[in-house]
Motif scaffolding. Structure first.
Motif, PDB file in Angstrom:
ATOM      1  N   ASN A  17      31.720  44.242  45.637  1.00  0.00           N
ATOM      2  CA  ASN A  17      32.430  43.085  46.048  1.00  0.00           C
ATOM      3  C   ASN A  17      31.750  41.683  45.441  1.00  0.00           C
ATOM      4  O   ASN A  17      32.568  40.885  44.947  1.00  0.00           O
ATOM      5  N   PHE A  51      32.098  41.488  41.727  1.00  0.00           N
ATOM      6  CA  PHE A  51      33.506  41.127  41.075  1.00  0.00           C
ATOM      7  C   PHE A  51      34.033  39.663  41.744  1.00  0.00           C
ATOM      8  O   PHE A  51      34.514  39.044  41.103  1.00  0.00           O
ATOM      9  N   GLN A  52      33.598  39.462  42.959  1.00  0.00           N
ATOM     10  CA  GLN A  52      33.874  37.945  43.132  1.00  0.00           C
ATOM     11  C   GLN A  52      33.188  37.000  42.526  1.00  0.00           C
ATOM     12  O   GLN A  52      33.960  36.042  42.226  1.00  0.00           O
ATOM     13  N   TRP A  84      40.512  46.824  44.679  1.00  0.00           N
ATOM     14  CA  TRP A  84      40.111  45.502  43.689  1.00  0.00           C
ATOM     15  C   TRP A  84      41.223  45.396  42.916  1.00  0.00           C
ATOM     16  O   TRP A  84      41.506  44.327  42.046  1.00  0.00           O
TER      17      TRP A  84
END
Length: 307
Positions: free
Chosen positions: A208, A211-212, A174
């Motif tokens: 994921n 954070f997305q 990331w």
């Protein structure tokens, strides 16, 4: 007491026993009548019907059982109706989230194919069409994943992992994404081992999605990941300093297909946080969110430790 006295006492006692049994029998018949009426009522769909009983009634266990069946059936019916409403919302959302970008995608490609645009403009059209195609693919992938989770068909492979090491590996991928998006970051992961029973793919998907969600919605310029192991559980917090979430939206952000941007003009499909919550629940953990509008949002995940 002479024999006549004993006979008189026996007759009175016998009369009282018979009277008691008659009263009990009448009460039982009354209760059976109420039970029959309640069952007929429940059979016709009135799940609010209950059978009142006394602690001394011989039929109390039957009445308790009927009431429990009615309560259970009522709960299942409510869940079924909620599920039906959710699927109706899903179909409504699909009409927008699939048909609209698909029509736009076809329009861009037809313009290029029909040579309505050429040169740099054609390249721009192709670039936009490619972005829309990838976004559509991500939505369909998320949709199928959510459907599997909702149907209980997701297969997990739980093993004991060092959560700190697993998290470091995820964040290593990331970091370039965050830097490319112009986000400063702080990663606070202890060097000590922290053993937790997880499905590594599911845990990766959880981080994921969080954070997305920050990249797409928060408008933040700084994000923090912090892991703190305690005796019974491990806490993972993901914090941003973005625009935050309103008090009205905050209780619903983990609902499927819920989008804080009610104009639906922003990217995102309203499935990411819902999927994350389902995956956290599958690990026996919890995920919550707190937010201050204008100051940022914090997501907190608690996972049980391997003891």
């Amino acid at each position: 007491m002479d024999i006549n006295g004993y006979l008189m006492f026996g007759c009175i006692l016998f009369f009282l026993v018979i009277l008691y049994l008659i009263i009990k029998l009448c009460r039982v018949r009354e209760q059976l009548s109420l039970i029959r009426e309640a069952l007929e009522d429940i059979k016709t769909g009135n799940l609010n019907r209950r059978v009142l009983t006394r602690e001394s009634d011989m039929t109390k266990q039957i009445c308790y059982g009927i009431n429990e069946i009615a309560v259970g059936s009522q709960s299942l019916l409510i869940q079924q109706r909620q599920s039906e409403q959710a699927y109706k919302r899903l179909m409504t959302s699909l009409s927008h989230d699939v048909k609209t970008p698909l029509a736009s995608l076809v329009g861009y490609l037809e313009a290029v194919e029909g040579k309505l645009v050429t040169g740099e403009e054609a390249e721009e059209y192709i670039h936009v069409a490619s972005e829309k195609a990838h976004r559509l693919k991500e939505f369909v992938t998320s949709l199928f994943e959510w459907v599997k989770l909702d149907a209980g068909e997701q297969v997990y492979h739980f093993e004991v992992y060092d959560l700190n090491e697993l998290s470091r590996n995820i964040m290593a991928e990331w970091i370039p994404v965050l830097e490319s998006a112009g986000l400063d970051y702080e990663i606070d992961i202890p060097e000590t081992e922290d053993t937790v029973r997880v499905d590594p793919n599911a845990y990766t998907r959880i981080l994921n999605n969080l954070f997305q969600n920050i990249l797409v919605h928060s408008e933040a310029d700084h994000v923090t990941l912090r892991i703190a192991g305690e005796e019974q559980q491990t806490g993972i917090t993901v914090t941003d300093n973005g625009k935050g979430i309103s008090k009205e939206d905050l209780p619903h952000i983990f609902d499927r297909l819920y989008q804080c941007d009610h104009s639906r003009s922003m990217q995102g499909n309203g499935l990411g946080l819902s999927i994350a919550k389902e995956l956290v629940n599958a690990h026996g953990g919890t995920v919550t969110a707190s937010s201050t509008p204008g100051a940022g949002t914090t997501f907190t995940i608690l996972l049980p430790k391997v003891l």
